[in-house]
Design an enzyme around this catalytic site. Sequence first.
Site, PDB file in Angstrom:
ATOM      1  N   CYS A  26       0.796  -1.236   0.000  1.00  0.00           N
ATOM      2  CA  CYS A  26       0.000   0.000   0.000  1.00  0.00           C
ATOM      3  C   CYS A  26       0.826   1.283   0.000  1.00  0.00           C
ATOM      4  O   CYS A  26       0.720   2.083  -0.923  1.00  0.00           O
ATOM      5  CB  CYS A  26      -0.935  -0.004   1.194  1.00  0.00           C
ATOM      6  SG  CYS A  26      -1.976  -1.456   1.219  1.00  0.00           S
TER       7      CYS A  26
HETATM    8  C1  UGA Z   1      -1.471   0.398   5.495  1.00  0.00           C
HETATM    9  C2  UGA Z   1      -2.292   1.350   6.368  1.00  0.00           C
HETATM   10  O1  UGA Z   1      -1.782   1.345   7.700  1.00  0.00           O
HETATM   11  C3  UGA Z   1      -3.776   0.960   6.379  1.00  0.00           C
HETATM   12  O2  UGA Z   1      -4.516   1.919   7.104  1.00  0.00           O
HETATM   13  C4  UGA Z   1      -4.268   0.915   4.936  1.00  0.00           C
HETATM   14  O3  UGA Z   1      -5.631   0.533   4.853  1.00  0.00           O
HETATM   15  C5  UGA Z   1      -3.444  -0.071   4.157  1.00  0.00           C
HETATM   16  O4  UGA Z   1      -2.051   0.351   4.180  1.00  0.00           O
HETATM   17  C6  UGA Z   1      -3.967  -0.076   2.736  1.00  0.00           C
HETATM   18  O5  UGA Z   1      -3.873   0.945   2.051  1.00  0.00           O
HETATM   19  O6  UGA Z   1      -4.642  -1.053   2.348  1.00  0.00           O
HETATM   20  P1  UGA Z   1      -0.351  -2.017   5.838  1.00  0.00           P
HETATM   21  O7  UGA Z   1       0.367  -1.735   4.562  1.00  0.00           O
HETATM   22  O8  UGA Z   1      -1.037  -3.303   6.016  1.00  0.00           O
HETATM   23  O9  UGA Z   1      -1.489  -0.879   6.106  1.00  0.00           O
HETATM   24  O10 UGA Z   1       0.718  -1.944   6.999  1.00  0.00           O
HETATM   25  P2  UGA Z   1       1.178  -0.913   8.122  1.00  0.00           P
HETATM   26  O11 UGA Z   1       0.917  -1.507   9.438  1.00  0.00           O
HETATM   27  O12 UGA Z   1       0.640   0.431   7.868  1.00  0.00           O
HETATM   28  O13 UGA Z   1       2.767  -0.919   7.892  1.00  0.00           O
HETATM   29  C7  UGA Z   1       3.345  -0.520   6.652  1.00  0.00           C
HETATM   30  C8  UGA Z   1       4.851  -0.509   6.741  1.00  0.00           C
HETATM   31  O14 UGA Z   1       5.301   0.562   7.563  1.00  0.00           O
HETATM   32  C9  UGA Z   1       5.479  -1.774   7.333  1.00  0.00           C
HETATM   33  O15 UGA Z   1       6.602  -2.139   6.545  1.00  0.00           O
HETATM   34  C10 UGA Z   1       5.902  -1.362   8.725  1.00  0.00           C
HETATM   35  O16 UGA Z   1       7.028  -2.086   9.182  1.00  0.00           O
HETATM   36  C11 UGA Z   1       6.262   0.101   8.497  1.00  0.00           C
HETATM   37  N1  UGA Z   1       6.155   0.942   9.715  1.00  0.00           N
HETATM   38  C12 UGA Z   1       4.964   1.112  10.345  1.00  0.00           C
HETATM   39  C13 UGA Z   1       7.283   1.595  10.192  1.00  0.00           C
HETATM   40  O17 UGA Z   1       8.397   1.472   9.616  1.00  0.00           O
HETATM   41  N2  UGA Z   1       7.182   2.403  11.300  1.00  0.00           N
HETATM   42  C14 UGA Z   1       5.991   2.585  11.939  1.00  0.00           C
HETATM   43  O18 UGA Z   1       5.954   3.352  12.933  1.00  0.00           O
HETATM   44  C15 UGA Z   1       4.857   1.928  11.459  1.00  0.00           C
END
Ligand code: UGA
Length: 423
Positions: free
Chosen positions: A263
């Site tokens: 995403c």
């Molecule tokens: C993300 C959004 O959080 C959702 O709200 C959205 O619906 C979704 O995309 C989408 O568009 O369908 P997702 O990709 O499943 O969800 O995962 P996240 O939990 O957001 O994490 C994304 C990435 O960011 C991961 O690689 C995670 O390790 C990284 N991350 C997350 C960080 O590096 N630091 C943080 O503080 C949080």
Amino acid sequence: MKIVVVGGGYVGLVSGICFSELGHDVTLVEIDPAKVRAIREGKPPIYEAGLAELLQKHANKNLHVSQGYESVSSSEIVFIAVGTPSQPDGSANLSYIEAASISVGKSLKNNPSYCVVVVKSTVPPGTTDKIVKPAVIIASGKTEKEIGFAMNPEFLREGRAVEDFLHPDRIVIGSSDSRSGNRIGQVYQGLTAPIIRTGITSAEMIKYASNAFLATKISFSNEIGNICKNLGIDVYEVMKGVGLDTRIGPLFLNAGAGFGGSCFPKDVSALISLAKENGENPILLRSVLEVNDQQPCRMIRILERKIGTVKGKRIAVLGLAFKDNTDDIRDSRAILVIRELLQKGARVVAYDPLAIPHMREIFPDIEYFGSVAGALRGANGCLVMTEWPEFSKIDKEFDLMAEEVIVEGRRVLSRKGVEGICW
Ligand code: UGA
């Protein structure tokens, strides 16, 4: 309510199953026969916490799955939840959206009642009005009085999608008239979240802006983290102090190897592409991706500072999924790191609780282990790429390394003396 969800992928499947949990009569339309079979047998084709239990509860009762669109002719709402993958120039590929709209329109010809077509896929602003609406209207031969149109974005995190669906922060409903918007509101009855009613293009933009903002928070934290590391400051202490300001908020400030997944990288690229098409130069969004692209390989530079060249050395990569709780490796930061390590002549060995089969498709020739200990035995260095909670328990396994040099890309280990990517 009688609902059809087109697309049994991650968003469509979770939404369809959760709509059935809310008491609706749901039909999922999915073309892949293997997925259809699995869903009918009550086995979700993807791993998602809590999903299997809900599917078993509702499969073949108020949740059905079909390869065809027949059920559209008796439905009150049709959600389109097909993929919008990135094209080589970063823009979103809308061909699946268009094809689904035409198929929905053809089946709506035989629907005697008012029905609302809702886009749930993440689509560039204007897509529902310019692509979905005309395709459905032409294929159905009906008017906008007989068919309503709306956009209802999803905010589901992989691994926590069921929880996010059933306990959302907000529900966004974009519609051109109140009749269609009200009907979608009824679908979510029973959930306590605030409902935000907007125009269709605003709803489309809310989704992109939300993901772009979360991605920006992460790249911002990483940039601050990189500066902090040079100054000997712990960025996690800093961000704790920053995030307690209610105007900022404490979430998505975890510095590390950057964001992956299906995403954030895709949606930020699509927004950049949309901005450029409209004559804007999206300086901030481009920097968000630039920080993110450079971040993971900083870990290799730290490793090289400690052990010299990685050529011929055994380097263990712990964590292959783009984040914990999933087997998804799309745009995982581990891919960039493994690629560079291999280019530099390292012998890469890897472990992940769920994602090894997928990573094997990209890197068939590296060595995979079914345990942390197997991957660490004899290693000259270790890079931690995913925030798997089980990694916090790794301790004596590190004693198996030939040289205990560990670089953490996520703040998850409890072992002392470990160097972080930006702490
Ligand atoms: C993300 C959004 O959080 C959702 O709200 C959205 O619906 C979704 O995309 C989408 O568009 O369908 P997702 O990709 O499943 O969800 O995962 P996240 O939990 O957001 O994490 C994304 C990435 O960011 C991961 O690689 C995670 O390790 C990284 N991350 C997350 C960080 O590096 N630091 C943080 O503080 C949080």
